[in-house]
Design a protein around this motif. Structure first.
Motif, PDB file in Angstrom:
ATOM      1  N   ARG A   6       0.879  -1.175   0.000  1.00 55.44           N
ATOM      2  CA  ARG A   6       0.000   0.000   0.000  1.00 55.44           C
ATOM      3  C   ARG A   6       0.911   1.218   0.000  1.00 55.44           C
ATOM      4  O   ARG A   6       1.628   1.464   0.961  1.00 55.44           O
ATOM      5  CB  ARG A   6      -0.868  -0.036   1.247  1.00 55.44           C
ATOM      6  CG  ARG A   6      -1.818   1.079   1.392  1.00 55.44           C
ATOM      7  CD  ARG A   6      -2.569   0.920   2.736  1.00 55.44           C
ATOM      8  NE  ARG A   6      -3.332   2.073   3.052  1.00 55.44           N
ATOM      9  CZ  ARG A   6      -2.896   3.131   3.726  1.00 55.44           C
ATOM     10  NH1 ARG A   6      -1.651   3.178   4.138  1.00 55.44           N
ATOM     11  NH2 ARG A   6      -3.679   4.146   3.978  1.00 55.44           N
ATOM     12  N   VAL A   8       1.340   5.265  -0.211  1.00 54.28           N
ATOM     13  CA  VAL A   8       0.674   6.561  -0.075  1.00 54.28           C
ATOM     14  C   VAL A   8       1.255   7.511  -1.114  1.00 54.28           C
ATOM     15  O   VAL A   8       2.468   7.683  -1.200  1.00 54.28           O
ATOM     16  CB  VAL A   8       0.868   7.132   1.347  1.00 54.28           C
ATOM     17  CG1 VAL A   8       0.267   8.527   1.450  1.00 54.28           C
ATOM     18  CG2 VAL A   8       0.251   6.196   2.384  1.00 54.28           C
ATOM     19  N   SER A  10       1.778  11.162  -2.290  1.00 63.05           N
ATOM     20  CA  SER A  10       1.793  12.520  -1.743  1.00 63.05           C
ATOM     21  C   SER A  10       1.077  13.474  -2.686  1.00 63.05           C
ATOM     22  O   SER A  10       1.083  13.274  -3.900  1.00 63.05           O
ATOM     23  CB  SER A  10       3.230  12.991  -1.551  1.00 63.05           C
ATOM     24  OG  SER A  10       3.896  12.171  -0.632  1.00 63.05           O
ATOM     25  N   PRO A  11       0.501  14.547  -2.146  1.00 64.39           N
ATOM     26  CA  PRO A  11      -0.129  15.539  -3.017  1.00 64.39           C
ATOM     27  C   PRO A  11       0.905  16.106  -4.000  1.00 64.39           C
ATOM     28  O   PRO A  11       1.995  16.491  -3.589  1.00 64.39           O
ATOM     29  CB  PRO A  11      -0.597  16.634  -2.047  1.00 64.39           C
ATOM     30  CG  PRO A  11      -0.621  15.991  -0.706  1.00 64.39           C
ATOM     31  CD  PRO A  11       0.420  14.913  -0.732  1.00 64.39           C
ATOM     32  N   ASP A  17      -3.079  19.285  -0.700  1.00 64.57           N
ATOM     33  CA  ASP A  17      -2.958  18.633   0.606  1.00 64.57           C
ATOM     34  C   ASP A  17      -4.152  19.052   1.445  1.00 64.57           C
ATOM     35  O   ASP A  17      -4.135  20.085   2.126  1.00 64.57           O
ATOM     36  CB  ASP A  17      -1.645  19.032   1.279  1.00 64.57           C
ATOM     37  CG  ASP A  17      -1.414  18.300   2.582  1.00 64.57           C
ATOM     38  OD1 ASP A  17      -2.377  17.720   3.141  1.00 64.57           O
ATOM     39  OD2 ASP A  17      -0.267  18.323   3.064  1.00 64.57           O
ATOM     40  N   GLN A  26      -6.931  12.390   5.203  1.00 62.41           N
ATOM     41  CA  GLN A  26      -6.911  11.539   4.021  1.00 62.41           C
ATOM     42  C   GLN A  26      -5.593  11.696   3.288  1.00 62.41           C
ATOM     43  O   GLN A  26      -4.891  12.692   3.457  1.00 62.41           O
ATOM     44  CB  GLN A  26      -8.057  11.897   3.066  1.00 62.41           C
ATOM     45  CG  GLN A  26      -7.876  13.260   2.397  1.00 62.41           C
ATOM     46  CD  GLN A  26      -9.051  13.631   1.533  1.00 62.41           C
ATOM     47  OE1 GLN A  26     -10.178  13.664   1.999  1.00 62.41           O
ATOM     48  NE2 GLN A  26      -8.780  13.920   0.266  1.00 62.41           N
ATOM     49  N   SER A  27      -5.258  10.724   2.481  1.00 62.65           N
ATOM     50  CA  SER A  27      -4.109  10.798   1.587  1.00 62.65           C
ATOM     51  C   SER A  27      -4.592  11.334   0.244  1.00 62.65           C
ATOM     52  O   SER A  27      -5.778  11.187  -0.090  1.00 62.65           O
ATOM     53  CB  SER A  27      -3.502   9.408   1.380  1.00 62.65           C
ATOM     54  OG  SER A  27      -3.043   8.880   2.603  1.00 62.65           O
ATOM     55  N   ALA A  28      -3.690  11.921  -0.532  1.00 59.70           N
ATOM     56  CA  ALA A  28      -4.072  12.371  -1.874  1.00 59.70           C
ATOM     57  C   ALA A  28      -4.556  11.175  -2.686  1.00 59.70           C
ATOM     58  O   ALA A  28      -5.541  11.253  -3.408  1.00 59.70           O
ATOM     59  CB  ALA A  28      -2.900  13.053  -2.567  1.00 59.70           C
ATOM     60  N   ILE A  30      -3.973   6.471  -2.815  1.00 62.64           N
ATOM     61  CA  ILE A  30      -3.309   5.246  -2.381  1.00 62.64           C
ATOM     62  C   ILE A  30      -3.128   4.382  -3.627  1.00 62.64           C
ATOM     63  O   ILE A  30      -4.079   4.156  -4.388  1.00 62.64           O
ATOM     64  CB  ILE A  30      -4.137   4.464  -1.337  1.00 62.64           C
ATOM     65  CG1 ILE A  30      -4.343   5.295  -0.066  1.00 62.64           C
ATOM     66  CG2 ILE A  30      -3.500   3.116  -1.041  1.00 62.64           C
ATOM     67  CD1 ILE A  30      -3.070   5.518   0.750  1.00 62.64           C
TER      68      ILE A  30
END
Length: 133
Positions: A6, A8, A10-11, A17, A26-28, A30
């Motif tokens: 998995r 992540v 990044s923005p 972000d 939340q993540s940008a 996955i």
């Protein structure tokens, strides 16, 4: 059966972000295997994070542009979408969303669900999506 990593994503731009600008947890995106999962895409300036107020159509354009930026950062694109879930603030705007949607997903549209909902921070449209890499 081995588990898939998995990752992540990044923005890709500071304004995307949503945690830093709006407190959304939340993540940008996955990335897992050959799939990218993106949620919470709204009409914000990708550099500043400033909320862009406008019509549903103008917000939808910015949301799709932001979705494209996040997908590219994850190694995918709008052309590789397999599912889109769109929330709009009022079902009367369904046709306006469709006019914008066709511009960003012109051929072989992905599976899609649209529903009306009260969106956080009074955005008029919010997108969730799944794409392949």
């Amino acid at each position: 059966m081995p588990s898939l990593p998995r990752i992540v994503v990044s923005p890709p731009r500071p304004g995307l972000d949503m945690g830093a600008h709006y407190g959304w947890i939340q993540s940008a995106a996955i990335r897992c295997g050959d799939y990218v999962f993106v949620s919470g895409i709204v009409a914000v300036d990708p550099e500043s994070g400033e909320r862009l107020n406008g019509t549903l159509a103008s917000e939808a354009h910015r949301a799709f542009q932001n979705l494209g930026l996040v997908l590219e950062a994850a190694g995918s694109s709008l052309a590789r979408l397999v599912q889109v879930r769109a929330m709009i603030y009022d079902r009367i705007e369904y046709d306006a969303l469709n006019r914008v949607y066709r511009q960003y997903v012109p051929e072989g549209p992905p599976a899609r669900t649209v529903w009306s909902a009260r969106i956080m921070d009074a955005f008029k449209v919010q997108l969730d999506a799944v794409a392949v890499v």
